[in-house]
Scaffold this active site. Structure first.
Site, PDB file in Angstrom:
ATOM      1  N   HIS A 247       9.639 -41.676 113.327  1.00  0.00           N
ATOM      2  CA  HIS A 247      10.815 -41.643 114.205  1.00  0.00           C
ATOM      3  C   HIS A 247      11.660 -40.403 113.911  1.00  0.00           C
ATOM      4  O   HIS A 247      12.088 -39.681 114.811  1.00  0.00           O
ATOM      5  CB  HIS A 247      11.635 -42.918 113.987  1.00  0.00           C
TER       6      HIS A 247
ATOM      7  N   HIS B  53       5.736 -50.154 108.061  1.00  0.00           N
ATOM      8  CA  HIS B  53       7.076 -50.203 108.656  1.00  0.00           C
ATOM      9  C   HIS B  53       7.896 -48.964 108.296  1.00  0.00           C
ATOM     10  O   HIS B  53       8.450 -48.285 109.160  1.00  0.00           O
ATOM     11  CB  HIS B  53       7.796 -51.472 108.189  1.00  0.00           C
ATOM     12  N   GLU B  54       7.979 -48.692 107.016  1.00  0.00           N
ATOM     13  CA  GLU B  54       8.799 -47.556 106.571  1.00  0.00           C
ATOM     14  C   GLU B  54       8.240 -46.235 107.075  1.00  0.00           C
ATOM     15  O   GLU B  54       8.987 -45.315 107.398  1.00  0.00           O
ATOM     16  CB  GLU B  54       8.911 -47.545 105.043  1.00  0.00           C
TER      17      GLU B  54
ATOM     18  N   HIS C 217       9.545 -45.299 110.363  1.00  0.00           N
ATOM     19  CA  HIS C 217      10.824 -44.586 110.331  1.00  0.00           C
ATOM     20  C   HIS C 217      10.603 -43.083 110.093  1.00  0.00           C
ATOM     21  O   HIS C 217      11.317 -42.246 110.648  1.00  0.00           O
ATOM     22  CB  HIS C 217      11.717 -45.148 109.218  1.00  0.00           C
TER      23      HIS C 217
END
Length: 463
Positions: A233, A226-227, A230
């Site tokens: 992104h 998940h991290e 980021h």
């Protein structure tokens, strides 16, 4: 403390209402949601009602299972059984459901997730998905010996996209949670050259011991994935202005992409690529892997119904006058969860969490849409498919749904209801090599870039 929080909550809601009124909005919810994907409280209310209606049958089934477990334990311990389930019962019996119905031994499972294997598998998957190349920078100046720096390049052009730091282990004085920090925004400089983005991922996974390497629980693997979403992104969004770089997007969208990407840690192929036993080097046994994947469904009805309760309390506070938060919380727990709140518990001890629901409601919306559309993945797994992460899947998806990459042009402005039928269909089908998701991130911020550029040109012409 509870009394103080109640007074602060009352004052905060009143001040928010006054501020919103001064700015020309009917309610604070109207003010907040105008810049988010939902746009209006009415859409949020409709979504929450519809979702609660769909989840209630599942919640009732799960509640019946918890009640049966309580009855069995009451008989075993010779306790009186009243046929009621209380708020303080839920977490205890939900844990029993996970242990008895799915029987996932987390201590056995984490032996298959040594840090080095997970990191290599994760980086390989992200490089494949986004057509990137990660190179560790040896001897780079870092703030601690545990920290590593990577340079990211586009695999096709060789152009540097950015850099990221991995700071994975705990130490005294370090930030105590998992997060991704934007150290340098990617943007255009005054001379027209591009400043590369630099990001840092910070976690607190267990360090290696004398007896074993650093071993991760599966939920920590999910956090890792998940991290790192980021990180991607922040690095892949190629925007003109620093203020729109990377994760500088609307609050109800910022988590959507990472939530979407973390689905891969619930799929067999990625899990097999990110795991092997730290002693024997053997893969996770099929039986254990199947149990793990099925365990994702444990208690999902009650969990998400509780999120709806919190969101509804928040919406009530910010759309109606004179609402008693404690009474509203108690009423909604009974109506939606079917489990009364604990007597004397007002819910206001965690008012910060509830007040954030205005901003997070659509984040939950997207997360649930992702779960509801996971069946789409199955449509693209056939005997002619070598693996889930095949780039050919995306072409099959586009053909099946009649979509084309041009849908990204209207991505930011498409209604929330159509999101799952556009970019997520392409995502779950596997069209993840180079430009698709990377251009999604870029376009999300570039739309605002264009408005900002027009405003600057207009100001220049007026001057």
């Amino acid at each position: 403390m509870m009394h103080w929080n109640s007074a602060i909550l009352k004052e905060l809601v009143e001040l928010r209402s006054k501020k919103s009124s001064l700015l020309g909005f009917s309610t604070h919810a109207d003010f907040v949601l105008e810049m988010n994907m939902a746009k209006a409280p009415e859409k949020v209310a409709t979504f929450l009602e519809d979702l609660a209606r769909k989840l209630k049958p599942l919640g009732e089934e799960e509640r019946a299972v918890l009640l049966k477990l309580k009855e069995q334990e009451s008989q075993k311990r010779n306790f009186p059984f009243t046929g009621e389930l209380h708020a303080w019962d839920t977490r205890y019996y939900m844990t029993q459901v996970e242990e008895t119905q799915y029987a996932v031994d987390q201590n056995q499972l984490n032996e298959y997730f040594p840090m080095e294997v997970v990191t290599k598998g994760l980086l390989d998957i992200y490089q494949e998905l986004f057509n990137l190349n990660f190179q560790q920078v040896e001897g780079a100046p870092v703030w601690h010996d545990d920290v590593t720096l990577y340079c990211v390049k586009d695999r096709s052009s060789g152009q540097v996209v950015g850099q990221f730091y991995l700071d994975l282990f705990p130490r005294e004085g370090k930030y105590g949670h998992a997060a991704c920090f934007d150290l340098q925004p990617g943007c255009l400089l005054p001379d027209g050259t591009r400043q590369m983005a630099v990001s840092a991922m910070v976690t607190n996974f267990n360090k290696a011991t004398a007896d074993a390497p650093s071993l991760l629980q599966h939920d920590e693997v999910e956090t890792y994935f998940h991290e790192f979403g980021h990180v991607m992104h922040q690095l892949c969004a190629q925007t003109d202005f620093a203020m729109f770089s990377g994760t500088h997007v609307e609050t109800d969208f910022v988590e959507a992409l990472s939530q979407m990407l973390e689905n891969w840690v619930w799929e067999k192929e990625p899990l097999q690529r990110m795991s092997k036993h730290y002693k024997t080097g053997k893969p996770i046994p099929e039986e254990l892997l199947d149990k793990l994947i099925k365990s994702r469904l444990a208690n999902t009805g009650l969990f998400n119904l509780r999120q709806i309760v919190l969101a509804k309390v928040d919406q009530a506070l910010h759309t109606k006058n004179g609402i008693n938060a404690a009474e509203e919380y108690f009423k909604l727990c009974l109506d939606i969860l079917g489990i009364p709140a604990s007597p004397g518990y007002t819910g206001r001890g965690k008012w910060r969490e509830m007040l954030q629901e205005t901003h997070r409601c659509q984040e939950n919306h997207l997360s649930l849409n992702i779960n509801n559309t996971k069946q789409l993945v199955v449509d693209f797994r056939g005997k002619d498919r070598e693996h889930t992460l095949s780039p050919s899947t995306g072409h099959l998806c586009l053909k099946k749904f009649g979509l084309s990459p041009n849908i990204l042009r209207s991505f930011c402005t498409c209604p929330v209801e159509s999101i799952k039928s556009t970019w997520y269909r392409n995502y779950t089908a596997g069209d993840l090599q180079a430009p698709f998701l990377r251009s999604t991130w870029t376009h999300t911020s570039r739309l605002r870039d264009s408005f900002f550029s027009q405003a600057i040109r207009l100001l220049n012409t007026q001057n």
